[in-house]
Scaffold this motif. Structure first.
Motif, PDB file in Angstrom:
ATOM      1  N   VAL A   7       0.814  -1.214   0.000  1.00  0.00           N
ATOM      2  CA  VAL A   7       0.000   0.000   0.000  1.00  0.00           C
ATOM      3  C   VAL A   7       0.847   1.263   0.000  1.00  0.00           C
ATOM      4  CG1 VAL A   7      -1.688   1.331   1.343  1.00  0.00           C
ATOM      5  CG2 VAL A   7      -1.950  -1.126   1.104  1.00  0.00           C
ATOM      6  N   SER A   8       1.755   1.388   0.951  1.00  0.00           N
ATOM      7  CA  SER A   8       2.446   2.657   1.156  1.00  0.00           C
ATOM      8  C   SER A   8       3.900   2.643   0.706  1.00  0.00           C
ATOM      9  CB  SER A   8       2.368   3.036   2.639  1.00  0.00           C
ATOM     10  OG  SER A   8       2.980   2.033   3.423  1.00  0.00           O
ATOM     11  N   GLY A   9       4.279   1.705  -0.123  1.00  0.00           N
ATOM     12  CA  GLY A   9       5.673   1.570  -0.526  1.00  0.00           C
ATOM     13  C   GLY A   9       6.146   2.541  -1.589  1.00  0.00           C
ATOM     14  N   ASP A  10       5.255   3.352  -2.152  1.00  0.00           N
ATOM     15  CA  ASP A  10       5.633   4.304  -3.200  1.00  0.00           C
ATOM     16  C   ASP A  10       5.131   5.690  -2.829  1.00  0.00           C
ATOM     17  OD1 ASP A  10       6.449   5.522  -5.537  1.00  0.00           O
ATOM     18  OD2 ASP A  10       4.923   4.590  -6.801  1.00  0.00           O
ATOM     19  N   PRO A  11       5.856   6.387  -1.901  1.00  0.00           N
ATOM     20  CA  PRO A  11       5.352   7.658  -1.383  1.00  0.00           C
ATOM     21  C   PRO A  11       5.225   8.765  -2.428  1.00  0.00           C
ATOM     22  CG  PRO A  11       7.582   7.254  -0.615  1.00  0.00           C
ATOM     23  CD  PRO A  11       7.134   6.013  -1.322  1.00  0.00           C
ATOM     24  N   GLY A  12       5.834   8.605  -3.596  1.00  0.00           N
ATOM     25  CA  GLY A  12       5.719   9.608  -4.651  1.00  0.00           C
ATOM     26  C   GLY A  12       4.834   9.157  -5.796  1.00  0.00           C
ATOM     27  N   GLY A  13       4.172   8.012  -5.646  1.00  0.00           N
ATOM     28  CA  GLY A  13       3.370   7.435  -6.720  1.00  0.00           C
ATOM     29  C   GLY A  13       2.066   8.167  -6.957  1.00  0.00           C
ATOM     30  N   ASP A  14       1.329   7.707  -7.977  1.00  0.00           N
ATOM     31  CA  ASP A  14       0.063   8.357  -8.309  1.00  0.00           C
ATOM     32  C   ASP A  14      -1.144   7.504  -7.933  1.00  0.00           C
ATOM     33  OD1 ASP A  14       0.259   6.400 -10.267  1.00  0.00           O
ATOM     34  OD2 ASP A  14      -0.255   7.740 -11.923  1.00  0.00           O
ATOM     35  N   ARG A  15      -0.918   6.457  -7.126  1.00  0.00           N
ATOM     36  CA  ARG A  15      -2.017   5.603  -6.686  1.00  0.00           C
ATOM     37  C   ARG A  15      -2.414   5.979  -5.255  1.00  0.00           C
ATOM     38  NH1 ARG A  15      -3.766   1.097  -8.926  1.00  0.00           N
ATOM     39  NH2 ARG A  15      -1.873   0.935 -10.147  1.00  0.00           N
ATOM     40  N   LEU A  16      -1.559   5.681  -4.305  1.00  0.00           N
ATOM     41  CA  LEU A  16      -1.801   5.967  -2.890  1.00  0.00           C
ATOM     42  C   LEU A  16      -0.538   6.544  -2.264  1.00  0.00           C
ATOM     43  CD1 LEU A  16      -3.408   2.569  -1.832  1.00  0.00           C
ATOM     44  CD2 LEU A  16      -4.609   4.733  -2.022  1.00  0.00           C
ATOM     45  N   ALA A  38      -4.504   7.006 -10.082  1.00  0.00           N
ATOM     46  CA  ALA A  38      -4.365   5.579 -10.390  1.00  0.00           C
ATOM     47  C   ALA A  38      -5.158   4.700  -9.420  1.00  0.00           C
ATOM     48  CB  ALA A  38      -2.895   5.168 -10.384  1.00  0.00           C
ATOM     49  N   ALA A  39      -5.798   5.303  -8.410  1.00  0.00           N
ATOM     50  CA  ALA A  39      -6.642   4.553  -7.473  1.00  0.00           C
ATOM     51  C   ALA A  39      -8.116   4.680  -7.857  1.00  0.00           C
ATOM     52  CB  ALA A  39      -6.429   5.068  -6.046  1.00  0.00           C
ATOM     53  N   GLU A  40      -8.377   5.172  -9.058  1.00  0.00           N
ATOM     54  CA  GLU A  40      -9.759   5.446  -9.453  1.00  0.00           C
ATOM     55  C   GLU A  40     -10.592   4.190  -9.632  1.00  0.00           C
ATOM     56  OE1 GLU A  40     -11.937   8.678 -12.227  1.00  0.00           O
ATOM     57  OE2 GLU A  40     -10.473   7.418 -13.271  1.00  0.00           O
ATOM     58  N   GLY A  41     -11.793   4.247  -9.097  1.00  0.00           N
ATOM     59  CA  GLY A  41     -12.825   3.232  -9.295  1.00  0.00           C
ATOM     60  C   GLY A  41     -13.964   3.919 -10.011  1.00  0.00           C
ATOM     61  N   PRO A  42     -15.019   4.306  -9.282  1.00  0.00           N
ATOM     62  CA  PRO A  42     -16.067   5.113  -9.908  1.00  0.00           C
ATOM     63  C   PRO A  42     -15.464   6.436 -10.385  1.00  0.00           C
ATOM     64  CG  PRO A  42     -16.776   4.315  -7.750  1.00  0.00           C
ATOM     65  CD  PRO A  42     -15.315   4.003  -7.880  1.00  0.00           C
ATOM     66  N   PRO A  43     -15.945   7.005 -11.466  1.00  0.00           N
ATOM     67  CA  PRO A  43     -15.333   8.239 -11.990  1.00  0.00           C
ATOM     68  C   PRO A  43     -15.131   9.304 -10.916  1.00  0.00           C
ATOM     69  CG  PRO A  43     -17.025   7.455 -13.495  1.00  0.00           C
ATOM     70  CD  PRO A  43     -17.105   6.587 -12.254  1.00  0.00           C
ATOM     71  N   GLY A  44     -13.852   9.724 -10.774  1.00  0.00           N
ATOM     72  CA  GLY A  44     -13.504  10.781  -9.837  1.00  0.00           C
ATOM     73  C   GLY A  44     -13.391  10.350  -8.385  1.00  0.00           C
ATOM     74  N   HIS A  45     -13.518   9.049  -8.132  1.00  0.00           N
ATOM     75  CA  HIS A  45     -13.515   8.550  -6.752  1.00  0.00           C
ATOM     76  C   HIS A  45     -12.604   7.330  -6.601  1.00  0.00           C
ATOM     77  CE1 HIS A  45     -17.147  10.991  -6.974  1.00  0.00           C
ATOM     78  NE2 HIS A  45     -16.976  11.163  -5.669  1.00  0.00           N
ATOM     79  N   ALA A  46     -12.177   7.093  -5.370  1.00  0.00           N
ATOM     80  CA  ALA A  46     -11.267   5.980  -5.077  1.00  0.00           C
ATOM     81  C   ALA A  46     -11.971   4.633  -5.228  1.00  0.00           C
ATOM     82  CB  ALA A  46     -10.724   6.118  -3.655  1.00  0.00           C
ATOM     83  N   HIS A  47     -11.245   3.680  -5.761  1.00  0.00           N
ATOM     84  CA  HIS A  47     -11.719   2.299  -5.875  1.00  0.00           C
ATOM     85  C   HIS A  47     -11.872   1.728  -4.467  1.00  0.00           C
ATOM     86  CE1 HIS A  47     -11.662  -1.979  -6.730  1.00  0.00           C
ATOM     87  NE2 HIS A  47     -11.846  -1.699  -8.016  1.00  0.00           N
ATOM     88  N   GLY A  48     -12.937   0.971  -4.243  1.00  0.00           N
ATOM     89  CA  GLY A  48     -13.164   0.372  -2.929  1.00  0.00           C
ATOM     90  C   GLY A  48     -12.010  -0.495  -2.477  1.00  0.00           C
TER      91      GLY A  48
END
Length: 154
Positions: A7-16, A38-48
């Motif tokens: 989850v938190s291994g890429d502090p500069g990434g575009d997911r989390l 890169a964490a997108e699920g529903p448009p404009g919102h985080a994937h569950g």
């Protein structure tokens, strides 16, 4: 959590992007979480799944920090509202109770407005020292478990 964290291994990434803290007054884990494009699920919102992953890591971390070397057995998550991409949410996780090797942990994710977005209850199982040592040795040797539970070389 660190560089090996899913989850938190890429502090500069575009997911989390996740930063953890330990709250002194009760030992709870508190995290500031940014959900990127890169964490997108529903448009404009985080994937569950990204929300559950953050809750899982924070809840497991709360147990480990309290001295319980655990793995997740069951996670139950309730979603209350969607999390907008680009926001910085707050996740809290704390041990509810311990019954032998069973460690029960609760986690919550709040949006920037303080509203509850998701909550989770987890059952984590504490590994005995022998099992934990064996897992560390396998990881150190580069052995991973492949399909069907058979060991394979990395």
């Amino acid at each position: 959590a660190g560089a090996r964290s899913f989850v938190s291994g890429d502090p500069g990434g575009d997911r989390l992007r996740v930063r953890y803290f330990r709250r002194d007054r009760d030992g709870a884990v508190v995290a500031r979480v940014w959900f990127g494009p890169a964490a997108e699920g529903p448009p404009g919102h985080a994937h569950g799944g990204s929300i559950v992953a953050v809750l899982d890591e924070a809840m497991g971390g709360a147990a480990w920090i309290a001295g319980h070397a655990v793995v997740a057995r069951r996670l139950e998550t309730t979603f209350h509202r969607m999390v907008e991409l680009g926001c910085v949410a707050t996740c809290t996780a704390a041990i509810d109770r311990v019954e032998g090797r069973k460690v029960f942990v609760e986690g919550r994710l709040h949006g920037v407005d303080g509203e509850l977005c998701a909550e989770a209850q987890g059952l984590f199982i504490e590994l005995d020292d022998g099992r934990l040592d064996a897992l560390r040795e396998r990881a150190k040797a580069g052995i991973v478990v492949g399909g069907g539970g058979l060991p394979t070389e990395k």
